[in-house]
Enzyme design. Structure first.
Site, PDB file in Angstrom:
ATOM      1  N   ASP A 164       0.823  -1.205   0.000  1.00  0.00           N
ATOM      2  CA  ASP A 164       0.000   0.000   0.000  1.00  0.00           C
ATOM      3  C   ASP A 164       0.863   1.264   0.000  1.00  0.00           C
ATOM      4  OD1 ASP A 164      -2.442   1.174  -0.135  1.00  0.00           O
ATOM      5  OD2 ASP A 164      -3.098   0.627   1.878  1.00  0.00           O
TER       6      ASP A 164
ATOM      7  N   TYR B  22       6.929  -9.936   6.266  1.00  0.00           N
ATOM      8  CA  TYR B  22       6.833  -8.491   6.498  1.00  0.00           C
ATOM      9  C   TYR B  22       7.460  -8.139   7.838  1.00  0.00           C
ATOM     10  CZ  TYR B  22       3.717  -7.886   2.516  1.00  0.00           C
ATOM     11  OH  TYR B  22       3.201  -7.853   1.254  1.00  0.00           O
TER      12      TYR B  22
END
Length: 304
Positions: free
Chosen positions: A66, A130
């Site tokens: 994002d 992540y």
């Protein structure tokens, strides 16, 4: 990803690893049309225009991140179709050419590899990791080093209860329905995911923090590994805790791994690729023994 038949032309597919500081981008995916926002993919494909492929080059990105999210190592595949009589680019030449023509200094192509023409960077990914970075001991945002402001989330707390966080993280491991953690509008057909690893650790301040600051600042790393994640898997869809959503600038995609390849700490392919045939029946180059990449990637933005 199709390419029309062009007499005598040779199409080669590549897997490329690239990194970026996501501050200036509206995510990794391309933004089409007349919008002012721009994605990392826009710059990559603009650079690829200089390759003079018979068919325009499109990057199929493995993990869409994002706006504001960074990547130590993301991946994508692309096809380059050269004209008749021109051999495929070597991975080294492709890497150098893309970096030469990239117009944004916050993007870098790490390495490229020849892959079979049916390889798909998104579908073949078996693991995504992540990293989320936190810092404590910073009462005000302006007390944080300018080199860290867009790369971690500064909390007003003096410290964190690491033992409690580690214990809580263990409850997320395994296969669960994570529907309570995704935002509305997720395109996924199922909210069931398997979280393979969740760790919380306290790390050193690093060289970007002055010695007098390192005595009061503590940096924390949260890592999560899964084959895939849901759309904004850190948010409460009912909006009860929206004010507590972690900002995107603390999030890094650390690595993407693929099936059939030996794991490498860098998250890049090793040499265990199946035999594959290049154009004209020639064997495609094997994965290198040691790419030598240094990569590092939870979840505040849109993760896959």
């Amino acid at each position: 990803m199709g390419s029309g038949p062009v007499a005598g032309s040779v199409r080669a597919r590549y897997l490329v690893f690239f990194q970026y500081v996501g501050t200036d981008f509206n995510g990794s995916a391309a933004v089409r049309g007349a919008q002012r926002a721009v994605g990392v993919q826009n710059y990559l494909e603009e650079a690829a225009e200089k390759l003079k492929s018979v068919v325009p080059v499109k990057f199929i990105i493995s993990s869409r991140t994002d706006a504001g999210v960074h990547a130590l190592s993301n991946a994508a595949h692309l096809d380059v179709q050269r004209r008749a009589g021109q051999p495929p680019f070597t991975p080294e030449v492709l890497t150098e050419a893309l970096n030469t023509h990239l117009r944004h200094p916050a993007i870098r192509v790490l390495q490229a590899f020849r892959v079979p023409t049916d390889f798909h960077a998104r579908h073949a990914a078996t693991s995504r990791t992540y990293l989320y970075r936190l810092v404590t001991g910073c009462a005000r945002y302006d007390q944080l080093s300018v080199f860290e402001r867009n790369r971690c989330w500064a909390l007003r707390a003096d410290r964190l209860d690491m033992a409690a966080m580690q214990e809580a993280a263990q409850h997320l491991l395994g296969t669960h329905d994570f529907s309570a953690f995704q935002s509305a509008g997720s395109p996924s057909t199922t909210s069931v995911r398997t979280l393979r690893r969740a760790t919380v650790s306290l790390g050193p301040a690093g060289p970007l923090v002055l010695p007098q600051e390192s005595r009061r600042l503590q940096f924390w790393s949260l890592e999560f590994e899964s084959q895939s994640f849901l759309y904004r898997q850190s948010r409460d869809p009912l909006g009860k805790h929206q004010t507590r959503v972690a900002p995107a600038h603390g999030l890094f995609l650390k690595s993407v791994r693929f099936g059939g390849l030996r794991d490498l700490a860098a998250g890049s392919p090793h040499c265990a690729q199946q035999e594959s045939q290049g154009p004209g029946g020639r064997e495609a180059p094997a994965w290198p023994e040691d790419p030598g990449l240094e990569t590092s990637g939870p979840k505040a933005g849109s993760l896959e």
